[in-house]
Design a protein around this motif. Structure first.
Motif, PDB file in Angstrom:
ATOM      1  N   SER A  99       0.850  -1.189   0.000  1.00 28.68           N
ATOM      2  CA  SER A  99       0.000   0.000   0.000  1.00 28.68           C
ATOM      3  C   SER A  99       0.888   1.242   0.000  1.00 28.68           C
ATOM      4  CB  SER A  99      -0.873  -0.029   1.260  1.00 28.68           C
ATOM      5  OG  SER A  99      -1.424   1.235   1.536  1.00 28.68           O
ATOM      6  N   PHE A 132      -4.509  -1.309  -7.046  1.00 30.45           N
ATOM      7  CA  PHE A 132      -5.071  -0.537  -5.930  1.00 30.45           C
ATOM      8  C   PHE A 132      -5.792   0.707  -6.435  1.00 30.45           C
ATOM      9  CE2 PHE A 132      -2.506  -2.130  -2.022  1.00 30.45           C
ATOM     10  CZ  PHE A 132      -2.738  -3.431  -2.412  1.00 30.45           C
ATOM     11  N   THR A 136      -9.617   1.629  -5.604  1.00 29.67           N
ATOM     12  CA  THR A 136      -9.989   2.967  -5.129  1.00 29.67           C
ATOM     13  C   THR A 136     -11.087   3.556  -6.013  1.00 29.67           C
ATOM     14  OG1 THR A 136      -7.708   3.291  -4.363  1.00 29.67           O
ATOM     15  CG2 THR A 136      -9.068   5.258  -4.556  1.00 29.67           C
ATOM     16  N   ASP A 170      -5.622   5.566  -1.112  1.00 30.93           N
ATOM     17  CA  ASP A 170      -4.483   4.728  -0.712  1.00 30.93           C
ATOM     18  C   ASP A 170      -3.333   5.590  -0.207  1.00 30.93           C
ATOM     19  OD1 ASP A 170      -3.243   2.329  -0.192  1.00 30.93           O
ATOM     20  OD2 ASP A 170      -2.213   2.281  -2.116  1.00 30.93           O
ATOM     21  N   THR A 199      -7.466   2.660   1.305  1.00 27.16           N
ATOM     22  CA  THR A 199      -7.957   1.717   0.286  1.00 27.16           C
ATOM     23  C   THR A 199      -7.853   0.259   0.731  1.00 27.16           C
ATOM     24  OG1 THR A 199      -7.470   3.233  -1.523  1.00 27.16           O
ATOM     25  CG2 THR A 199      -7.566   0.894  -2.090  1.00 27.16           C
ATOM     26  N   VAL A 200      -6.770  -0.067   1.430  1.00 28.40           N
ATOM     27  CA  VAL A 200      -6.570  -1.464   1.816  1.00 28.40           C
ATOM     28  C   VAL A 200      -7.562  -1.916   2.888  1.00 28.40           C
ATOM     29  CG1 VAL A 200      -4.202  -1.746   1.056  1.00 28.40           C
ATOM     30  CG2 VAL A 200      -4.658  -0.661   3.251  1.00 28.40           C
ATOM     31  N   MET A 205     -11.599  -4.213  -1.577  1.00 23.61           N
ATOM     32  CA  MET A 205     -10.326  -4.940  -1.503  1.00 23.61           C
ATOM     33  C   MET A 205     -10.558  -6.352  -0.962  1.00 23.61           C
ATOM     34  SD  MET A 205      -6.984  -5.139  -1.712  1.00 23.61           S
ATOM     35  CE  MET A 205      -6.127  -3.561  -1.651  1.00 23.61           C
TER      36      MET A 205
END
Length: 558
Positions: A99, A132, A136, A170, A199-200, A205
């Motif tokens: 990340s 990612f 997002t 992120d 985001t993670v 995710m």
């Protein structure tokens, strides 16, 4: 002994074209979608064609609770994959993507270290193949469509005070934890309070990491609960009409990424939910693909075994129908000393008593992992300052817990330093002695599941949850969500919810601050103690020393 930085070592790597790495696993170049010369996605139709093949052996790498001394879990995962290949086994590794938040913050990169790394290191720690960004975008498309639905007449009758879908980014940005949107009058919609998560931590995710294929992905995205009406009826992503478009945005992100280790062995790097606030494992599709293509797959779960391994077993294995043949717990002499009360500045001096005092943290992780019915080996990730007496103290302690500890020197020596561990791990995996079972059955009540983890894994005396939280869990059970597993969000630094409580504490309580239903991913998130779903940056973020050098090379990533 080399004193090169990780990024220098990575830059000197003798990388092979990604088609050659694919060929090692029998992936034809027509099934690889290259991103440059050293990264590729594996095509979904090829993955589908593997379904009737037998699975290889799954090896999980986990660790003790992280300390500022560093444990080297990813480094050991990579080293073990190289070690298994070095002893003639067909092995692959499967790890998470990095990340941007922690990269520019405090933790640094996530590609291993020393002579046990996955390359290209810079790409993997920056934008990589864009997965990612896609997550997002898909997450925030849904957020935009919810507010837009309300603006254009709110046909579904969403209660604006009960929109539960936040936005994501992120990046570590504490200023965005709590925000008010839609200010500025009629044309901008109805003002309401919301916030950003990293985001993670997004449910998108988690869904990407647990979905079987694109159809399953769309179905799970559709199930996300985004808001409630005034009479508390749930509104889903499917009702908003965003699931199709979100799937389109995630089409490429759903395909696993193939890269290589410094020793040119195959590595799948895909997905990356945080382990302290999300479920902390790389994607199921990458792990399953690796299992079809290799005889041994080394994977890791985030942070210590109390978080990462627990979620790997109770969430990922349960949902994916997979099970580890052997679990490796990474420990270091330095971390044992820190758990034994030694300050970071004094870790260089021999202190066998402190090592022994810190070992109960490791002992508890061994017992916990064994309670899932799987054999355990401890990897002592070697540091130059470790003395023979200190190493022996750890070995003796582990033997007393009915397990074995093997010193691994992969950081300095690559695969040559981890042959003993690789040989032993393969032997145990081949024995098929694991009788894996999750910690609790699906049908156990939600609050009992939380208590089971708190008491059996964290060794807490009780779970503190007010009536509102207990009522919420009961309501979800009545709505048909009672069979979901729970995903505990708590500090990674301690078995307890107090990050400063090292070692193997008992007599503590686990306060539950909030519960969130991830109906799409298929689990209940239980937020304990002071954990943040949007981290902040430290006073001197790593970003301050990241730059491009005069020769155009990236510097300062670690």
């Amino acid at each position: 002994m080399s004193h090169k930085t990780d990024i220098q070592i990575a830059r000197e790597a003798n990388k092979k074209p990604i088609q050659e790495i694919g060929a090692k696993l029998g992936i034809g170049s027509e099934h690889l979608l290259p991103y440059g010369h050293d990264k590729a996605k594996v095509a979904q139709d090829f993955i589908t064609s593997l379904s009737d093949r037998p699975d290889g052996k799954l090896i999980l790498v986990t660790a003790i609770n992280p300390t500022p001394a560093g444990e080297g879990k990813t480094t050991t995962t990579v080293g073990l994959g190289d070690g298994l290949n070095a002893i003639g086994k067909k092995a692959a590794i499967a790890i998470r993507e990095a990340s941007l938040g922690p990269n520019f913050g405090m933790k640094g990169g996530a590609a291993g270290g020393g002579y046990a790394q996955v390359v290209p290191m810079e790409d993997m720690n920056l934008h990589f193949t864009g997965d990612f960004h896609a997550i997002t975008a898909a997450h925030n498309l849904l957020a935009a469509m919810i507010d837009n639905h309300i603006y254009w007449g709110n046909e579904l009758g969403i209660d604006e005070r009960r929109v539960v879908w936040r936005r994501v980014l992120d990046m570590n940005d504490r200023a965005l934890r709590d925000v008010v949107t839609s200010l500025g009058g009629v044309s901008n919609g109805f003002p309401r309070q919301t916030g950003f998560d990293i985001t993670v931590a997004s449910e998108v995710m988690a869904i990407l990491c647990l979905a079987d294929d694109l159809d399953d992905l769309q179905s799970k995205l559709g199930d996300i609960i985004v808001a409630y009406t005034r009479d508390r009826a749930p509104i889903t992503c499917r009702q908003i009409g965003a699931d199709g478009a979100m799937t389109v945005l995630l089409k490429d992100a759903m395909q696993p990424n193939l890269v290589q280790t410094l020793e040119n062995n195959p590595a799948f790097v895909h997905g990356g939910p945080f382990a302290n606030i999300a479920h902390g494992c790389n994607s199921l599709i990458a792990t399953r693909t690796a299992l079809k293509l290799a005889d041994y797959v080394v994977t890791e779960a985030g942070f210590g075994a109390d978080l990462g391994a627990e979620k790997f077993m109770n969430i990922k294995c349960r949902k994916g129908g997979i099970a580890p043949s052997v679990v490796v717990i990474v420990a270091t002499v330095r971390a044992m000393k820190m758990n034994g009360g030694v300050a970071k500045a004094d870790l260089g001096a021999e202190n066998v008593a402190a090592v022994k005092a810190g070992c109960p943290n490791l002992g508890r992780h061994i017992e916990n992992v064994k309670s899932f019915g799987v054999p355990v080996v401890v990897a002592i990730n070697h540091f130059v300052s470790d003395t023979e007496a200190e190493i022996q103290a750890v070995k003796d302690y582990v033997e007393g817990h009915g397990s074995e500890a093997i010193v691994a020197r992969h950081w300095a020596d690559g695969s040559a330093g981890i042959i003993e561990l690789a040989t032993r791990v393969a032997e145990i995996a081949d024995k098929d002695s694991a009788h894996f079972a999750p910690l609790y059955p699906d049908e156990m009540g939600l609050f009992q599941k939380i208590e089971t983890i708190a008491k059996r894994i964290y060794r807490a005396d009780e779970v503190l949850a007010d009536k509102k939280i207990r009522d919420q869990l009961k309501a979800w059970e009545e709505a048909g969500y009672g069979d979901l597993p729970v995903c505990m969000a708590k500090t990674q630094y301690s078995f307890s919810t107090d990050p400063n409580l090292r070692g193997a504490p008992t007599g503590h309580s686990v306060p539950v601050r909030e519960v969130r239903l991830s109906a799409g991913a298929g689990f209940i998130v239980v937020i304990c103690g002071e954990i943040m779903t949007m981290p902040g940056l430290p006073s001197k973020p790593a970003a301050m020393s990241i730059r491009i050098s005069d020769d155009g090379e990236i510097e300062g990533l670690f």
